[in-house]
Design an enzyme around this catalytic site. Structure first.
Site, PDB file in Angstrom:
ATOM      1  N   GLU A 113       0.958   7.144  10.652  1.00 15.71           N
ATOM      2  CA  GLU A 113       1.997   8.253  10.343  1.00 15.71           C
ATOM      3  C   GLU A 113       1.542   8.700   8.613  1.00 15.71           C
ATOM      4  O   GLU A 113       1.401   8.042   8.133  1.00 15.71           O
ATOM      5  CB  GLU A 113       3.276   7.518  10.040  1.00 15.71           C
ATOM      6  CG  GLU A 113       4.558   8.207   9.315  1.00 15.71           C
ATOM      7  CD  GLU A 113       5.663   7.737   9.099  1.00 15.71           C
ATOM      8  OE1 GLU A 113       6.761   8.193   8.806  1.00 15.71           O
ATOM      9  OE2 GLU A 113       5.441   6.386   9.196  1.00 15.71           O
ATOM     10  N   ASP A 221      -1.448  -8.420  -1.113  1.00 14.11           N
ATOM     11  CA  ASP A 221      -2.376  -7.502  -2.289  1.00 14.11           C
ATOM     12  C   ASP A 221      -1.537  -6.599  -2.885  1.00 14.11           C
ATOM     13  O   ASP A 221      -1.577  -5.312  -3.009  1.00 14.11           O
ATOM     14  CB  ASP A 221      -3.558  -6.796  -1.296  1.00 14.11           C
ATOM     15  CG  ASP A 221      -4.384  -6.287  -2.177  1.00 14.11           C
ATOM     16  OD1 ASP A 221      -4.456  -6.592  -3.674  1.00 14.11           O
ATOM     17  OD2 ASP A 221      -5.510  -5.612  -1.933  1.00 14.11           O
TER      18      ASP A 221
END
Length: 313
Positions: A113, A221
């Site tokens: 998306e 992360d």
């Protein structure tokens, strides 16, 4: 035949893998849908980024890399799908992965998306803190096989492989699957004295970190570059390196390169209160990321790594 017939399932999430980009667009949108315009976008990672405008009016995001690196994208898709399945925090919808013969050696791709950039709402950081805590409080048992800590597949932290073999102990997982592999990769950097200290650190790891009450699904992360402001002015998480671990590892990462505003941490702790002694464990969790940077980017990260080892041993 464009569709490989290969899918993988994760908590009702299924990601399809295609053998050409054209076949992926047909599989997603139907016949006669093609790329009308390609915009090259800036990217801070190891892959190239593009905005694809399609002939049906759709606008999607594509990451591309060498064909041999297709595993980057199947792993990232698994992480994004896992986060999305909790319904707790925004992340781009995964459309598909694939490879394309292209020109010369071909390429691999991930279609997502396209998340438009919006101005943040007034409670942006507080909302982010609440939503991340809710993600960490979600049941993540479906993402690990035969253990409590790990993930359904190995993945990547930046360009580095990240092992996610299941363990029932967080201390064992963090030692065996996080610190030890990075220390082995960086062994050439350390003196004999430092090697001895590293051995002691790994042997005594249960003295420096603790077993959490429950595992949490982590982004893995979580620094500012992997957080964007999307629809409704709220956070969307991108580029995850997810696994089930201790929530403190995510929080520590947010503080490694400057930290987030205080209202983020205050809001997070309203939902998931900080355990006593977190400050004494924070550097141990960030040691993993500094080791990874040492292995990826070189000697500039050696001093902070050795400093943390000395701090604990």
């Amino acid at each position: 035949m464009f569709f490989l017939g290969y899918t993988y399932s994760m908590s009702a999430q299924t990601v399809n893998n295609f053998t050409t980009l054209a076949g992926a667009l047909v599989g997603l949108y139907g016949r006669n849908v093609q790329v009308a315009q390609t915009d090259r976008l800036s990217s801070g990672g190891t892959s190239k980024a593009y905005g694809l405008h399609l002939t049906n009016g759709a606008h999607i995001f594509m990451k591309a890399n060498a064909r041999k690196n297709a595993g980057f994208f199947t792993a990232e898709a698994a992480c994004l799908a896992a986060i999305a399945s909790t319904g707790k925090i925004g992340t781009p919808e995964v459309l598909c992965t694939g490879t394309d013969p292209g020109e010369q050696e071909g390429y691999s791709f991930l279609l997502l998306e396209y998340v438009e950039s919006y101005s943040p709402i007034n409670s942006y950081w507080e909302t982010f803190g609440h939503e991340l805590a809710e993600l960490h409080n979600s049941d993540c048992s479906g993402f690990v096989r035969e253990g409590k800590y790990g993930f359904i597949q190995d993945n990547y932290i930046g360009a580095a492989e990240q092992t996610n073999n299941a363990r029932n102990s967080w201390v064992d997982f963090y030692r065996d699957c996080r610190l030890a592999p990075q220390f082995r990769k960086a062994s050439r950097c350390f003196s004999g004295t430092m090697q001895s200290r590293i051995t002691k650190l790994l042997e005594r790891l249960d003295s420096y970190i603790v077993e959490p009450d429950r595992p949490s699904l982590l982004h893995g992360d979580l620094w500012s570059g992997n957080v964007i402001c999307g629809p409704e002015g709220k956070v969307f998480l991108i580029d995850p390196a997810s696994y089930c671990g201790c929530n403190e590892a995510d929080i520590a990462m947010t503080q490694l390169f400057g930290g987030f505003p205080e209202e983020f941490y205050r809001a997070y702790n309203e939902v998931k209160p900080q355990e006593p002694g977190y400050e004494s464990r924070r550097d141990m969790y960030n040691l993993y990321h500094l080791l990874n940077h040492l292995n990826l980017f070189g000697a500039a990260y050696l001093e902070p790594v050795c400093s943390i080892v000395d701090e604990y041993v």
